[in-house]
Design a protein around this motif. Structure first.
Motif, short mmCIF file in Angstrom:
data_model
loop_
_atom_site.label_atom_id
_atom_site.label_comp_id
_atom_site.label_asym_id
_atom_site.label_seq_id
_atom_site.Cartn_x
_atom_site.Cartn_y
_atom_site.Cartn_z
N TYR A 37 0.82 -1.22 0.00
CA TYR A 37 0.00 0.00 0.00
C TYR A 37 0.85 1.26 0.00
CZ TYR A 37 -3.39 3.35 2.18
OH TYR A 37 -4.18 4.43 2.51
N ARG A 235 -5.37 5.82 -1.61
CA ARG A 235 -6.12 4.62 -1.24
C ARG A 235 -5.32 3.40 -1.67
NH1 ARG A 235 -11.92 5.34 -4.05
NH2 ARG A 235 -12.66 3.83 -2.49
N SER A 237 -4.89 0.11 -3.82
CA SER A 237 -5.43 -0.17 -5.14
C SER A 237 -6.70 -1.00 -5.01
CB SER A 237 -4.41 -0.91 -5.99
OG SER A 237 -4.24 -2.25 -5.53
N GLU A 238 -7.55 -0.89 -6.02
CA GLU A 238 -8.80 -1.67 -6.01
C GLU A 238 -8.51 -3.16 -5.96
OE1 GLU A 238 -12.97 -2.01 -8.57
OE2 GLU A 238 -11.40 -0.59 -9.16
N GLU A 239 -7.45 -3.57 -6.67
CA GLU A 239 -7.06 -4.98 -6.66
C GLU A 239 -6.68 -5.44 -5.26
OE1 GLU A 239 -3.54 -7.92 -8.39
OE2 GLU A 239 -3.64 -5.82 -9.03
N ALA A 241 -7.55 -4.06 -2.45
CA ALA A 241 -8.73 -3.99 -1.59
C ALA A 241 -9.61 -5.21 -1.76
CB ALA A 241 -9.52 -2.72 -1.88
N ARG A 242 -9.72 -5.72 -2.98
CA ARG A 242 -10.51 -6.93 -3.21
C ARG A 242 -9.84 -8.15 -2.57
NH1 ARG A 242 -11.17 -5.04 -8.64
NH2 ARG A 242 -9.50 -6.47 -9.26
N ARG A 243 -8.51 -8.15 -2.57
CA ARG A 243 -7.78 -9.32 -2.11
C ARG A 243 -7.68 -9.38 -0.59
NH1 ARG A 243 -2.08 -10.34 -4.92
NH2 ARG A 243 -3.51 -10.20 -6.71
N ASN A 248 -9.09 -3.32 2.41
CA ASN A 248 -10.38 -2.83 1.92
C ASN A 248 -10.99 -1.80 2.87
OD1 ASN A 248 -12.71 -2.95 0.08
ND2 ASN A 248 -13.75 -3.88 1.83
N TYR A 251 -9.54 1.35 1.92
CA TYR A 251 -10.07 1.71 0.60
C TYR A 251 -11.46 2.31 0.73
CZ TYR A 251 -11.60 1.05 -4.26
OH TYR A 251 -12.08 1.24 -5.54
N GLN A 252 -12.28 1.75 1.63
CA GLN A 252 -13.67 2.16 1.75
C GLN A 252 -13.87 3.41 2.61
OE1 GLN A 252 -16.30 0.94 0.23
NE2 GLN A 252 -15.37 -0.86 -0.72
#
Length: 265
Positions: A37, A235, A237-239, A241-243, A248, A251-252
């Protein structure tokens, strides 16, 4: 809480005690927040380092300093902890990148000449020193005219002395509680790399903290003769955050870190 952490010698002593296990853990890749991150985001944030004379303020064991050197920076690292510098120098001897390391305070930078550097960087260190305005003045002195300053710190608006995640009955993160934002009383935080397997078997690190407000950071930079040109609250990365659920939540809901880029006037 004790008054001793107001003394830089006490801060250095704490990091001397941390140095061996800290270096071991970082080298093993257990600082997942840094790896996944904060450092990737910082490397996207900083200007090109190629051919730049750069001082790394609070370089620690030198892991990030080495990343900057591999991007083309001509690096000098400075840290209060002689033990941290010992580990950094040992790695430089094993795998030379042309980095110079010095034991010293980023509050005065007395070993360095006026205008010696093109750029100053600092990753997650300035929030752990007792005198930010002095550090900014010292940094301005060792930078050439139009030199750049780029640093990351824990976000002062969200990482407060009363931080707590709010969750529902299923454990899902609903938001972040903050409190005592204006409190500036130094304290020692005890923590471990929480995502490390078997982390409860290790003694926690002693990390002196010096809480500040957002205005404390902005004013210290501008009053030292810098013009702030870019601020970022990255933030994950979206990747990522999904993992990872623990990324996450950042991220949120809130940024963990604050980045500032400024130019010496």
């Amino acid at each position: 809480m004790t008054d001793e952490i107001l003394d830089e010698a006490a801060v250095a002593a704490a990091w001397d005690r941390n140095a061996a296990i800290w270096t071991q853990e970082v080298t093993a890749g257990f600082d997942f927040y840094r790896e996944l991150y904060t450092l990737p985001a910082f490397l996207d944030f900083v200007p090109s380092m190629t051919g730049q004379r750069i001082i790394d303020l609070g370089c620690g064991e030198g892991s990030n300093t080495r990343r900057f050197a591999k991007l083309g920076g001509m690096m000098t690292g400075v840290d209060l902890s002689a033990e941290m510098i010992k580990h950094a120098r040992r790695k430089e001897e094993e795998e030379p990148l042309g980095i110079t390391y010095e034991v010293g305070s980023f509050n005065d930078l007395s070993p360095f000449a006026d205008g010696q550097f093109d750029c100053a960087v600092s990753t997650m260190a300035l929030m752990d020193g007792p005198d930010l305005p002095a550090a900014m003045r010292a940094t301005s002195r060792v930078l050439k005219p139009s030199g750049t300053l780029c640093f990351s710190v824990l976000h002062p608006c969200f990482i407060t002395p009363a931080i707590r995640w709010l969750t529902d009955e299923e454990g899902s993160h609903l938001g972040l509680r903050i409190g005592r934002y204006f409190e500036r009383t130094p304290f020692v935080e005890y923590w471990r790399f929480g995502r490390r397997p078997g982390t409860t078997m290790l003694e926690p690190f002693e990390v002196p903290r010096f809480p500040r407000t957002l205005s404390d950071y902005i004013n210290a930079v501008s009053e030292a003769g810098f013009r702030i040109v870019k601020v970022e609250e990255p933030r994950p990365s979206e990747e990522m955050a999904r993992r990872y659920d623990w990324l996450n939540r950042w991220y949120q809901h809130a940024p963990l870190v604050l980045f500032i880029l400024a130019v010496k006037a």
